[in-house]
Design a protein around this motif. Structure first.
Motif, PDB file in Angstrom:
ATOM      1  N   LYS A  91       0.340  -1.134   0.266  1.00 22.49           N
ATOM      2  CA  LYS A  91      -0.267  -0.102  -0.609  1.00 22.49           C
ATOM      3  C   LYS A  91       0.600   1.228   0.360  1.00 22.49           C
ATOM      4  O   LYS A  91       0.478   2.403  -0.578  1.00 22.49           O
ATOM      5  N   THR A  92       1.546   0.715   0.784  1.00 22.27           N
ATOM      6  CA  THR A  92       3.074   2.870   0.625  1.00 22.27           C
ATOM      7  C   THR A  92       3.074   2.875  -0.803  1.00 22.27           C
ATOM      8  O   THR A  92       3.414   4.575  -1.166  1.00 22.27           O
ATOM      9  N   VAL A  93       4.162   1.923  -1.521  1.00 14.34           N
ATOM     10  CA  VAL A  93       4.879   2.414  -2.686  1.00 14.34           C
ATOM     11  C   VAL A  93       3.854   2.415  -3.288  1.00 14.34           C
ATOM     12  O   VAL A  93       3.487   3.682  -4.078  1.00 14.34           O
ATOM     13  N   TYR A  94       2.613   1.555  -3.792  1.00 14.60           N
ATOM     14  CA  TYR A  94       1.594   2.421  -4.862  1.00 14.60           C
ATOM     15  C   TYR A  94       0.953   3.614  -4.014  1.00 14.60           C
ATOM     16  O   TYR A  94       0.830   4.220  -5.297  1.00 14.60           O
ATOM     17  N   GLY A  95       0.975   4.076  -2.621  1.00 14.07           N
ATOM     18  CA  GLY A  95       0.492   5.351  -2.319  1.00 14.07           C
ATOM     19  C   GLY A  95       1.319   6.698  -2.451  1.00 14.07           C
ATOM     20  O   GLY A  95       0.733   7.325  -3.202  1.00 14.07           O
ATOM     21  N   GLY A  96       2.393   5.556  -2.862  1.00 12.68           N
ATOM     22  CA  GLY A  96       3.303   6.723  -2.752  1.00 12.68           C
ATOM     23  C   GLY A  96       3.402   6.866  -4.500  1.00 12.68           C
ATOM     24  O   GLY A  96       4.190   7.895  -5.709  1.00 12.68           O
ATOM     25  N   TYR A  97       3.191   5.882  -5.363  1.00  9.49           N
ATOM     26  CA  TYR A  97       3.165   6.477  -6.386  1.00  9.49           C
ATOM     27  C   TYR A  97       2.211   6.964  -7.024  1.00  9.49           C
ATOM     28  O   TYR A  97       2.648   8.126  -8.181  1.00  9.49           O
ATOM     29  N   PHE A  98       1.208   7.528  -6.502  1.00 12.80           N
ATOM     30  CA  PHE A  98       0.109   8.377  -6.874  1.00 12.80           C
ATOM     31  C   PHE A  98      -0.017  10.046  -6.497  1.00 12.80           C
ATOM     32  O   PHE A  98       0.637  10.487  -7.352  1.00 12.80           O
ATOM     33  N   THR A  99       0.865   8.953  -5.179  1.00 10.53           N
ATOM     34  CA  THR A  99       1.895  11.528  -4.934  1.00 10.53           C
ATOM     35  C   THR A  99       3.192  11.684  -5.328  1.00 10.53           C
ATOM     36  O   THR A  99       2.719  12.765  -5.758  1.00 10.53           O
ATOM     37  N   GLY A 100       3.096  10.751  -6.541  1.00 11.21           N
ATOM     38  CA  GLY A 100       4.209  11.628  -7.008  1.00 11.21           C
ATOM     39  C   GLY A 100       3.505  11.825  -8.427  1.00 11.21           C
ATOM     40  O   GLY A 100       4.576  12.918  -9.003  1.00 11.21           O
ATOM     41  N   LEU A 101       2.526  11.749  -8.767  1.00 10.80           N
ATOM     42  CA  LEU A 101       2.387  11.232 -10.650  1.00 10.80           C
ATOM     43  C   LEU A 101       2.003  12.840 -10.327  1.00 10.80           C
ATOM     44  O   LEU A 101       1.100  13.593 -11.491  1.00 10.80           O
ATOM     45  N   TRP A 105       7.836  17.185 -10.125  1.00  7.66           N
ATOM     46  CA  TRP A 105       9.185  16.441 -10.393  1.00  7.66           C
ATOM     47  C   TRP A 105       8.902  14.927  -9.585  1.00  7.66           C
ATOM     48  O   TRP A 105      10.010  14.347  -9.148  1.00  7.66           O
ATOM     49  N   ARG A 106       7.820  15.044  -9.875  1.00  5.70           N
ATOM     50  CA  ARG A 106       7.707  13.407  -9.325  1.00  5.70           C
ATOM     51  C   ARG A 106       8.098  13.507  -7.900  1.00  5.70           C
ATOM     52  O   ARG A 106       8.559  12.096  -6.765  1.00  5.70           O
ATOM     53  N   ALA A 107       8.097  14.798  -6.718  1.00  9.53           N
ATOM     54  CA  ALA A 107       9.228  15.151  -5.645  1.00  9.53           C
ATOM     55  C   ALA A 107       8.143  14.208  -4.414  1.00  9.53           C
ATOM     56  O   ALA A 107       8.434  13.724  -3.314  1.00  9.53           O
ATOM     57  N   GLY A 108       6.235  13.929  -4.773  1.00  8.10           N
ATOM     58  CA  GLY A 108       5.748  14.297  -3.470  1.00  8.10           C
ATOM     59  C   GLY A 108       5.812  11.984  -3.433  1.00  8.10           C
ATOM     60  O   GLY A 108       5.375  11.629  -2.730  1.00  8.10           O
ATOM     61  N   GLY A 109       6.586  11.302  -4.808  1.00  6.97           N
ATOM     62  CA  GLY A 109       6.382   9.811  -4.358  1.00  6.97           C
ATOM     63  C   GLY A 109       8.069   9.575  -3.388  1.00  6.97           C
ATOM     64  O   GLY A 109       6.361   9.348  -2.700  1.00  6.97           O
ATOM     65  N   ILE A 110       8.615   9.995  -2.855  1.00  7.51           N
ATOM     66  CA  ILE A 110       9.535   9.749  -2.316  1.00  7.51           C
ATOM     67  C   ILE A 110       9.756   9.838  -0.561  1.00  7.51           C
ATOM     68  O   ILE A 110       9.562   9.742   0.375  1.00  7.51           O
ATOM     69  N   THR A 111       8.015  11.488  -0.451  1.00  4.94           N
ATOM     70  CA  THR A 111       7.842  11.622   0.073  1.00  4.94           C
ATOM     71  C   THR A 111       6.491  11.126   1.201  1.00  4.94           C
ATOM     72  O   THR A 111       6.420  10.838   2.212  1.00  4.94           O
ATOM     73  N   GLY A 112       5.727  11.138  -0.103  1.00  2.67           N
ATOM     74  CA  GLY A 112       4.832   9.975   0.339  1.00  2.67           C
ATOM     75  C   GLY A 112       5.083   9.176   0.812  1.00  2.67           C
ATOM     76  O   GLY A 112       4.239   8.748   2.250  1.00  2.67           O
ATOM     77  N   GLY A 334      -4.121   5.748  -6.523  1.00  2.00           N
ATOM     78  CA  GLY A 334      -5.155   6.935  -5.895  1.00  2.00           C
ATOM     79  C   GLY A 334      -6.169   5.723  -4.992  1.00  2.00           C
ATOM     80  O   GLY A 334      -6.724   6.088  -4.318  1.00  2.00           O
ATOM     81  N   SER A 335      -6.427   4.740  -5.464  1.00  2.00           N
ATOM     82  CA  SER A 335      -7.333   3.493  -5.213  1.00  2.00           C
ATOM     83  C   SER A 335      -6.062   2.990  -3.111  1.00  2.00           C
ATOM     84  O   SER A 335      -7.002   3.137  -2.286  1.00  2.00           O
ATOM     85  N   PHE A 336      -5.031   2.453  -3.355  1.00  2.63           N
ATOM     86  CA  PHE A 336      -4.105   2.425  -2.535  1.00  2.63           C
ATOM     87  C   PHE A 336      -4.399   3.618  -1.382  1.00  2.63           C
ATOM     88  O   PHE A 336      -3.700   3.946   0.180  1.00  2.63           O
ATOM     89  N   PHE A 337      -3.706   5.045  -1.676  1.00  6.41           N
ATOM     90  CA  PHE A 337      -4.072   5.959  -1.341  1.00  6.41           C
ATOM     91  C   PHE A 337      -5.296   6.094  -0.914  1.00  6.41           C
ATOM     92  O   PHE A 337      -4.827   6.558   0.904  1.00  6.41           O
ATOM     93  N   LEU A 338      -6.513   6.039  -0.164  1.00  2.91           N
ATOM     94  CA  LEU A 338      -7.553   6.100   0.089  1.00  2.91           C
ATOM     95  C   LEU A 338      -7.495   4.521   1.121  1.00  2.91           C
ATOM     96  O   LEU A 338      -7.922   5.220   1.956  1.00  2.91           O
TER      97      LEU A 338
END
Length: 347
Positions: A91-101, A105-112, A334-338
């Motif tokens: 869930k963490t990595v797929y949620g990070g995938y969403f926040t990066g998109l 600069w896709r900076a939200g990926g690693i931060t998320g 987005g589904s994993f983020f929710l």
């Protein structure tokens, strides 16, 4: 007068929705323009040859590679003495995938990912150290691939001077970013609450809430420093496994578009496509627009039309790549983020 918390949350939701809407609108408008200008009647015959099996395989590569990222995260956390259910890491990595998109600069990926680890119970300092270490390994691998990609692509795809200049600029930015991150990691050291309070303004140092907050910060800095020391002294075997998982993750990403080309009956361009996809994957993190909307589509189309026999096929390929990499990623991520928000009781 302070804004009530519920109104602040509403404003944040509107800002996020507005950002996603702009990214989607720009991407969709670019794809529509490309389709209208380049797709011809003969292009649909190529589309009829596309095997759904190869399209499904390409989507599986694009989405499935994040499981490798979850495996890498589990390994790094285990080296720090932390264990989380593998489902939480997925869930963490797929949620990070969403926040990066949805961030520049896709900076939200690693931060998320760091935030999600914290929400699942990993101390903030350890989460930051684990994500920073994994991101540094990936960045080093990408920077090592840059000269190879520029050399091979210049011979095979005939990159023009402007495109090569953009790649060298991205290489320079990547080197500066990596140098700053590594320097921060190497200089990370423990701090004491007394030293922090001594350097703080007196009117703040006397407040109980400030002292409590600084105490928490010092504890997390201690965890961050200790965790980095552990990770920077990994055994060769453990480091090799982290690198292998990182390489496998990027390799699956490079194979997405070549697999679609094989499904279109254009397997003779398989090697060209790998080089083009290598260039695309290297440059996307340096595009300052959320999701690379507009710039990503045009850059991808320009690369592939330079060696494919039909610009319509290049446009069709751009549509397929963008659907798998961006739109499908938004839906799944987005589904994993929710799901994460539901797990952690966040609104």
């Amino acid at each position: 007068m302070k804004t009530p918390p519920d109104l602040k949350a509403l404003a944040d939701k509107r800002r996020v929705r507005r950002g996603v809407a702009v990214a989607l609108a720009v991407s969709a408008a670019t794809l529509v323009c490309l389709s209208l200008l380049t797709i011809q009647r003969d292009t649909f015959s190529a589309l009829s040859r596309l095997s759904p099996l190869f399209l499904l395989l390409a989507a599986s590569f694009s989405l499935g590679r994040w499981v490798l990222s979850a495996l890498r995260m589990r390994l790094i956390l285990r080296l720090l003495g932390r264990q989380l259910p593998f489902s939480s890491l997925v869930k963490t990595v797929y949620g990070g995938y969403f926040t990066g998109l949805v961030t520049p600069w896709r900076a939200g990926g690693i931060t998320g990912e760091a935030v999600f680890l914290y929400l699942y119970g990993v101390p903030a300092g350890e989460a930051a150290a684990a994500i920073s270490f994994g991101a540094s390994v990936s960045t080093i691998l990408l920077l090592l691939l840059f000269p190879l990609a520029i050399g091979l692509a210049s011979r095979t795809i005939n990159l023009n001077l402007t495109f090569r200049g953009f790649m060298f600029s991205a290489l320079g930015i990547g080197i500066i970013f990596l140098a700053l991150v590594v320097l921060a990691m190497l200089r990370a050291k423990s701090a004491s609450l007394e030293r922090v309070l001594a350097k703080s303004p007196r009117f703040l140092a006397r407040r109980r809430g400030y002292v409590k907050a600084m105490g928490k910060l010092v504890n997390e800095l201690e965890r961050f420093s200790t965790s980095l020391k552990i990770l920077l002294r990994l055994r060769v075997k453990d480091l090799a496994m982290v690198v292998l998982l990182s390489v496998s993750f990027w390799l699956l990403g490079f194979l997405v578009v070549p697999v679609i080309l094989v499904g279109l009956g254009l397997s003779r361009f398989f090697f060209h496509s790998i080089l083009a996809q290598l260039v695309v994957q290297l440059l996307m993190p340096f595009v300052p627009v959320p999701g690379g909307s507009g710039i990503g589509e045009m850059g991808f189309f320009w690369l592939y039309q330079s060696f494919l026999p039909d610009v319509g096929v290049a446009s069709l390929l751009t549509l397929a790549w963008r659907f798998i990499d961006f739109y499908l990623g938004l839906i799944v991520g987005g589904s994993f983020f929710l799901w994460i928000m539901k797990d952690t009781g966040q609104k």
